[in-house]
Design a protein around this motif. Structure first.
Motif, PDB file in Angstrom:
ATOM      1  N   PRO A  37       0.822  -1.207   0.000  1.00  0.00           N
ATOM      2  CA  PRO A  37       0.000   0.000   0.000  1.00  0.00           C
ATOM      3  C   PRO A  37       0.861   1.264   0.000  1.00  0.00           C
ATOM      4  O   PRO A  37       2.044   1.217   0.344  1.00  0.00           O
ATOM      5  N   PRO A  38       0.262   2.399  -0.356  1.00  0.00           N
ATOM      6  CA  PRO A  38       0.993   3.660  -0.247  1.00  0.00           C
ATOM      7  C   PRO A  38       1.226   3.988   1.228  1.00  0.00           C
ATOM      8  O   PRO A  38       0.376   3.711   2.072  1.00  0.00           O
ATOM      9  N   LEU A  39       2.386   4.531   1.527  1.00  0.00           N
ATOM     10  CA  LEU A  39       2.781   4.898   2.885  1.00  0.00           C
ATOM     11  C   LEU A  39       2.991   6.404   2.929  1.00  0.00           C
ATOM     12  O   LEU A  39       3.489   6.990   1.975  1.00  0.00           O
ATOM     13  N   THR A  40       2.642   7.033   4.039  1.00  0.00           N
ATOM     14  CA  THR A  40       2.875   8.463   4.220  1.00  0.00           C
ATOM     15  C   THR A  40       4.052   8.649   5.164  1.00  0.00           C
ATOM     16  O   THR A  40       4.062   8.095   6.268  1.00  0.00           O
ATOM     17  N   VAL A  41       5.041   9.429   4.741  1.00  0.00           N
ATOM     18  CA  VAL A  41       6.217   9.689   5.568  1.00  0.00           C
ATOM     19  C   VAL A  41       5.835  10.607   6.726  1.00  0.00           C
ATOM     20  O   VAL A  41       5.201  11.644   6.536  1.00  0.00           O
ATOM     21  N   VAL A  42       6.229  10.205   7.935  1.00  0.00           N
ATOM     22  CA  VAL A  42       6.031  11.025   9.128  1.00  0.00           C
ATOM     23  C   VAL A  42       7.306  11.814   9.405  1.00  0.00           C
ATOM     24  O   VAL A  42       7.267  13.023   9.615  1.00  0.00           O
ATOM     25  N   ASP A  43       8.442  11.125   9.421  1.00  0.00           N
ATOM     26  CA  ASP A  43       9.744  11.779   9.591  1.00  0.00           C
ATOM     27  C   ASP A  43      10.842  10.815   9.163  1.00  0.00           C
ATOM     28  O   ASP A  43      10.578   9.653   8.881  1.00  0.00           O
ATOM     29  N   ARG A  68      10.155   6.907   9.126  1.00  0.00           N
ATOM     30  CA  ARG A  68       8.948   6.497   9.858  1.00  0.00           C
ATOM     31  C   ARG A  68       7.750   6.768   8.958  1.00  0.00           C
ATOM     32  O   ARG A  68       7.556   7.873   8.481  1.00  0.00           O
ATOM     33  N   CYS A  69       6.958   5.725   8.716  1.00  0.00           N
ATOM     34  CA  CYS A  69       5.806   5.823   7.818  1.00  0.00           C
ATOM     35  C   CYS A  69       4.541   5.349   8.517  1.00  0.00           C
ATOM     36  O   CYS A  69       4.592   4.518   9.423  1.00  0.00           O
ATOM     37  N   ILE A  70       3.394   5.881   8.043  1.00  0.00           N
ATOM     38  CA  ILE A  70       2.094   5.395   8.479  1.00  0.00           C
ATOM     39  C   ILE A  70       1.278   5.031   7.239  1.00  0.00           C
ATOM     40  O   ILE A  70       1.535   5.536   6.144  1.00  0.00           O
ATOM     41  N   TRP A  71       0.320   4.148   7.418  1.00  0.00           N
ATOM     42  CA  TRP A  71      -0.588   3.764   6.342  1.00  0.00           C
ATOM     43  C   TRP A  71      -1.835   3.166   6.958  1.00  0.00           C
ATOM     44  O   TRP A  71      -1.845   2.744   8.104  1.00  0.00           O
ATOM     45  N   ALA A  97       5.450   2.185  11.019  1.00  0.00           N
ATOM     46  CA  ALA A  97       6.676   1.391  11.035  1.00  0.00           C
ATOM     47  C   ALA A  97       7.868   2.290  10.743  1.00  0.00           C
ATOM     48  O   ALA A  97       7.740   3.311  10.064  1.00  0.00           O
ATOM     49  N   LEU A  98       9.023   1.899  11.249  1.00  0.00           N
ATOM     50  CA  LEU A  98      10.299   2.528  10.947  1.00  0.00           C
ATOM     51  C   LEU A  98      10.955   1.642   9.893  1.00  0.00           C
ATOM     52  O   LEU A  98      11.232   0.465  10.137  1.00  0.00           O
ATOM     53  N   ILE A  99      11.175   2.201   8.686  1.00  0.00           N
ATOM     54  CA  ILE A  99      11.601   1.414   7.532  1.00  0.00           C
ATOM     55  C   ILE A  99      12.934   1.938   7.005  1.00  0.00           C
ATOM     56  O   ILE A  99      13.109   3.154   6.886  1.00  0.00           O
ATOM     57  N   PRO A 100      13.879   1.072   6.654  1.00  0.00           N
ATOM     58  CA  PRO A 100      15.132   1.536   6.045  1.00  0.00           C
ATOM     59  C   PRO A 100      14.839   2.301   4.745  1.00  0.00           C
ATOM     60  O   PRO A 100      14.039   1.843   3.921  1.00  0.00           O
ATOM     61  N   ALA A 101      15.464   3.445   4.568  1.00  0.00           N
ATOM     62  CA  ALA A 101      15.244   4.274   3.373  1.00  0.00           C
ATOM     63  C   ALA A 101      15.551   3.497   2.093  1.00  0.00           C
ATOM     64  O   ALA A 101      14.891   3.705   1.077  1.00  0.00           O
ATOM     65  N   ALA A 102      16.495   2.585   2.148  1.00  0.00           N
ATOM     66  CA  ALA A 102      16.867   1.808   0.963  1.00  0.00           C
ATOM     67  C   ALA A 102      15.731   0.901   0.481  1.00  0.00           C
ATOM     68  O   ALA A 102      15.752   0.438  -0.653  1.00  0.00           O
ATOM     69  N   CYS A 103      14.726   0.670   1.316  1.00  0.00           N
ATOM     70  CA  CYS A 103      13.605  -0.209   0.958  1.00  0.00           C
ATOM     71  C   CYS A 103      12.422   0.541   0.367  1.00  0.00           C
ATOM     72  O   CYS A 103      11.415  -0.066   0.016  1.00  0.00           O
ATOM     73  N   LEU A 104      12.521   1.889   0.260  1.00  0.00           N
ATOM     74  CA  LEU A 104      11.395   2.712  -0.181  1.00  0.00           C
ATOM     75  C   LEU A 104      11.654   3.395  -1.510  1.00  0.00           C
ATOM     76  O   LEU A 104      12.793   3.698  -1.850  1.00  0.00           O
ATOM     77  N   ASP A 105      10.575   3.649  -2.232  1.00  0.00           N
ATOM     78  CA  ASP A 105      10.604   4.469  -3.445  1.00  0.00           C
ATOM     79  C   ASP A 105       9.554   5.555  -3.302  1.00  0.00           C
ATOM     80  O   ASP A 105       8.412   5.248  -2.915  1.00  0.00           O
ATOM     81  N   PRO A 106       9.911   6.810  -3.605  1.00  0.00           N
ATOM     82  CA  PRO A 106       8.885   7.860  -3.589  1.00  0.00           C
ATOM     83  C   PRO A 106       7.907   7.632  -4.740  1.00  0.00           C
ATOM     84  O   PRO A 106       8.295   7.175  -5.807  1.00  0.00           O
ATOM     85  N   LEU A 107       6.630   7.909  -4.509  1.00  0.00           N
ATOM     86  CA  LEU A 107       5.635   7.835  -5.569  1.00  0.00           C
ATOM     87  C   LEU A 107       5.492   9.222  -6.189  1.00  0.00           C
ATOM     88  O   LEU A 107       5.403  10.212  -5.479  1.00  0.00           O
ATOM     89  N   SER A 108       5.421   9.272  -7.497  1.00  0.00           N
ATOM     90  CA  SER A 108       5.211  10.543  -8.184  1.00  0.00           C
ATOM     91  C   SER A 108       3.713  10.795  -8.306  1.00  0.00           C
ATOM     92  O   SER A 108       2.893   9.904  -8.083  1.00  0.00           O
TER      93      SER A 108
END
Length: 86
Positions: A31-37, A44-47, A58-69
């Motif tokens: 699912p899409p995740l919203t960055v908290v900080d 740190r993301c919420i969904w 959840a606190l997620i490693p930045a290397a595991c995420l892609d920004p959505l355009s």
């Protein structure tokens, strides 16, 4: 010393993609995740989890995420919350 500066610059560049309010997704899908900080190399993301109608965090490693355009977001989402292609 120069290598450390280059690494620090790259880290700042990566984390700029994860400013609060930015919509991201796991590289593996979901699912899409919203960055908290973001701090160091974690974000740190919420969904909203449709399966149990609860807000998740959840606190997620930045290397595991892609920004959505905006283009990625225009396709909508299926019943599981996964992004549909535009």
């Amino acid at each position: 010393v120069e290598e450390g500066r280059a690494l620090g610059g790259r880290l700042r560049e990566i984390l700029m993609n994860y400013e609060p309010g930015r919509i991201v997704t796991l590289k593996s899908g979901g699912p899409p995740l919203t960055v908290v900080d973001s701090h160091a190399d974690t974000v740190r993301c919420i969904w909203f989890a449709h399966a149990d109608d609860r807000l998740q965090e959840a606190l997620i490693p930045a290397a595991c995420l892609d920004p959505l355009s905006d283009e990625d977001m225009s396709g909508g989402f299926d019943e599981d919350g996964d992004a549909d292609p535009p």
